[in-house]
Design a protein around this motif. Structure first.
Motif, short mmCIF file in Angstrom:
data_model
loop_
_atom_site.label_atom_id
_atom_site.label_comp_id
_atom_site.label_asym_id
_atom_site.label_seq_id
_atom_site.Cartn_x
_atom_site.Cartn_y
_atom_site.Cartn_z
N ARG A 1 0.83 -1.21 0.00
CA ARG A 1 0.00 0.00 0.00
C ARG A 1 0.86 1.26 0.00
N ALA B 1 1.37 3.35 -2.21
CA ALA B 1 0.72 4.49 -2.88
C ALA B 1 -0.02 5.37 -1.88
N ASP B 2 -0.46 4.80 -0.76
CA ASP B 2 -1.17 5.58 0.26
C ASP B 2 -0.27 6.63 0.90
N ARG C 1 2.46 8.18 -0.77
CA ARG C 1 3.25 8.93 -1.75
C ARG C 1 2.80 10.39 -1.75
N GLY D 1 5.16 12.12 -5.70
CA GLY D 1 6.04 11.11 -6.27
C GLY D 1 7.04 10.52 -5.31
N LEU E 1 8.02 8.89 -1.33
CA LEU E 1 7.43 8.15 -0.22
C LEU E 1 7.57 8.96 1.07
#
Length: 511
Positions: free
Chosen positions: A369, A371-372, A374, A377, A379
């Motif tokens: 997960r 992407a939760d 980001r 672009g 982290l």
């Protein structure tokens, strides 16, 4: 009986975590000494200090009367100490004989015939039959455990350490292993058995040391302790409170739930899969899982339950049959697509399949997960660590923090991380939990069972595969039994004869 191992005032610290404080322990030859405690109580740390996997910070150890301070496992082996670790160390691609030779140092240095004769003799003496020609990767969990013990005994140790050896075994295999422990002790060796299962120590233990929070809360002959007293020493709560949580409270929750009438969220039809060595692992298996329902699968190891979980997770492709989740055919879908469809899987082998030991707790919680977290672009690790800290607190995971490597956690706390991650899938439509309480202490077992019930009450279909029949009866709405690649039953957990019915189905004496 001579004193084999003596620990006095032993202390160990990992960063900010105090693992052991002022621990005293005395183990004699000819006895099985049980070390008890919750997850994170310090049991594995104690074993690692004796085996040379860690060095003590405080205190003193003596081995057969001499000062003993190992700095590496090779020191322990040289002094006659062998250890069966909580997680298997066999090389899957090698045969059993080749794995045993690795334990001796080199296949070339050990005459093949001599090695095979020694292994066969040990197997006969301690009732540990092993197939020396089989590849380790094709063995069942119980067979791998037997190989680990034979490998340990090949060095003719004076002291044998077994760290949670029954956590991965079924009832029959547990009984055989406990018999092996007794035989090892009767051969004149000293045995340290790390566990938290009171039924096991009552069968085989002579003496016990109880740890809680890294400190000794009780020690002495097992005949001096009642079961309720041991529970309270281990978890700091009266046994009656735990019984209430694991029996009465669960039964009340089940009887007040409405009958399950919804359409299945997961449909399995005519699954077939063969074993590498020949024979059917799954033989036309059918299964429906409905929202709000907890279904249990019991069974003797090797009757297809492991392969069923592997097929559902996407780790094994069946020869024929279908797996349908929410109306979509996901029979050949990769694990990521199954997760996106709302399927959570707690695998049978948390160490090799459920986590990445070298990565942090936070990474293991959110690897799927990212992407939760980001931001433009990049982290956002601060946000991820903050979220992980909340999970650690909510699930009572004993770790130094979100960035602690998974490898530094006890096996039970690693299991808590895996359970927390799968329960956090949103939306969670179906949860497949293979031995979800394996390696957990009494209090943590209660917490996991409550979370499984909560998942069902929120509308998820829950499948629990376990050897622990009492746990299945306490939490499930129905129990099926795996037998020769098929599912038999169901059994109603509320039926007074449920345990007897399950036993007959497991043995093939009922239909």
């Amino acid at each position: 009986m001579a004193v084999a191992l003596e620990m006095t005032g032993v202390g160990k610290t990992y960063g900010a975590v105090r693992a052991l404080t002022d621990v005293d322990l005395s183990v004699h030859t000819g006895e099985v000494h049980c070390v008890l405690g919750e997850n994170g109580a310090g049991k594995s740390t104690l074993c690692n200090l004796v085996y040379g996997g860690a060095t003590l910070d405080e205190g003193r150890m003596r081995l057969f009367g001499d000062d003993y301070r190992p700095r590496r496992p090779a020191d322990a082996l040289r002094h006659g100490i062998a250890m069966v670790h909580q997680h298997f160390s066999l090389v899957p691609e090698l045969t059993v004989a080749e794995n045993l030779a690795l334990g001796e140092g080199s296949w070339l240095r050990v005459p093949r015939r001599e090695l095979l004769e020694r292994a066969a003799a040990l197997g006969e003496e301690f009732r540990l039959p092993v197939d020396l020609t089989a590849r380790a990767g094709t063995l069942s969990v119980g067979e791998r455990q037997r190989v680990e013990i034979v490998k340990c005994l090949m060095r003719d140790p004076r002291l044998v350490l077994l760290d949670e050896p029954t956590a991965v075994l079924g009832p029959a295999e547990i009984a055989a292993l406990l018999d092996t422990c007794r035989r090892i002790a009767e051969s004149g060796r000293a045995v340290v058995l790390v566990t938290h299962k009171l039924g096991e120590i009552e069968q085989v233990g002579d003496r016990a040391t109880v740890l809680r929070g890294g400190r000794v809360t009780g020690a002495g002959p097992l005949s001096d302790f009642g079961r309720d007293e041991l529970v309270e020493l281990m978890i700091g709560r009266a046994a009656g409170e735990l019984d209430q949580a694991l029996t009465t409270g669960v039964a009340a929750a089940r009887t007040t739930r409405a009958p399950i009438t919804a359409e299945p969220v997961l449909r399995v039809r005519n699954l077939r899969s063969a074993r590498p060595a020949g024979g059917a692992a799954l033989d036309g298996l059918d299964l429906d899982l409905r929202p709000g329902e907890i279904t249990g699968i019991a069974g003797v190891e090797g009757n297809g339950q492991t392969e069923l979980v592997a097929v559902l997770s996407g780790a094994l492709r069946p020869e024929s049959g279908t797996v349908d989740i929410g109306g979509a055919d996901l029979t050949h879908a990769p694990p990521a697509r199954r997760t996106a469809a709302g399927l959570g899987v707690i695998p049978e082998d948390r160490h090799h399949e459920g986590c990445v030991p070298a990565m942090s707790v936070a990474d293991n919680l959110y690897l799927g997960r990212l992407a939760d977290f980001r931001r433009r672009g990049l982290l956002d690790r601060k946000a991820m660590n903050t979220a992980a800290a909340r999970v650690i607190d909510d699930h009572d995971i004993k770790a130094s923090g979100p960035r602690a490597p998974m490898s530094t956690l006890s096996g039970g706390n690693q299991q808590k991380v895996v359970v927390a991650r799968e329960l956090a899938i949103d939306p969670l439509r179906c949860l497949v939990a293979a031995h979800p309480t394996r390696g957990l202490d009494l209090g943590a077992v209660d917490a996991v069972l409550q979370r499984l019930r909560a998942a069902a009450e929120s509308g998820a279909a829950v499948l629990v595969v376990s050897h622990e029949v009492a746990e299945l009866l306490s939490v499930c709405d129905r129990v099926l039994v795996a037998y020769r690649g098929q599912l038999r039953g169901p059994v109603d957990p509320a039926d007074p004869r449920a345990t007897e019915q399950i036993a007959h189905l497991m043995l093939g004496t009922a239909s």
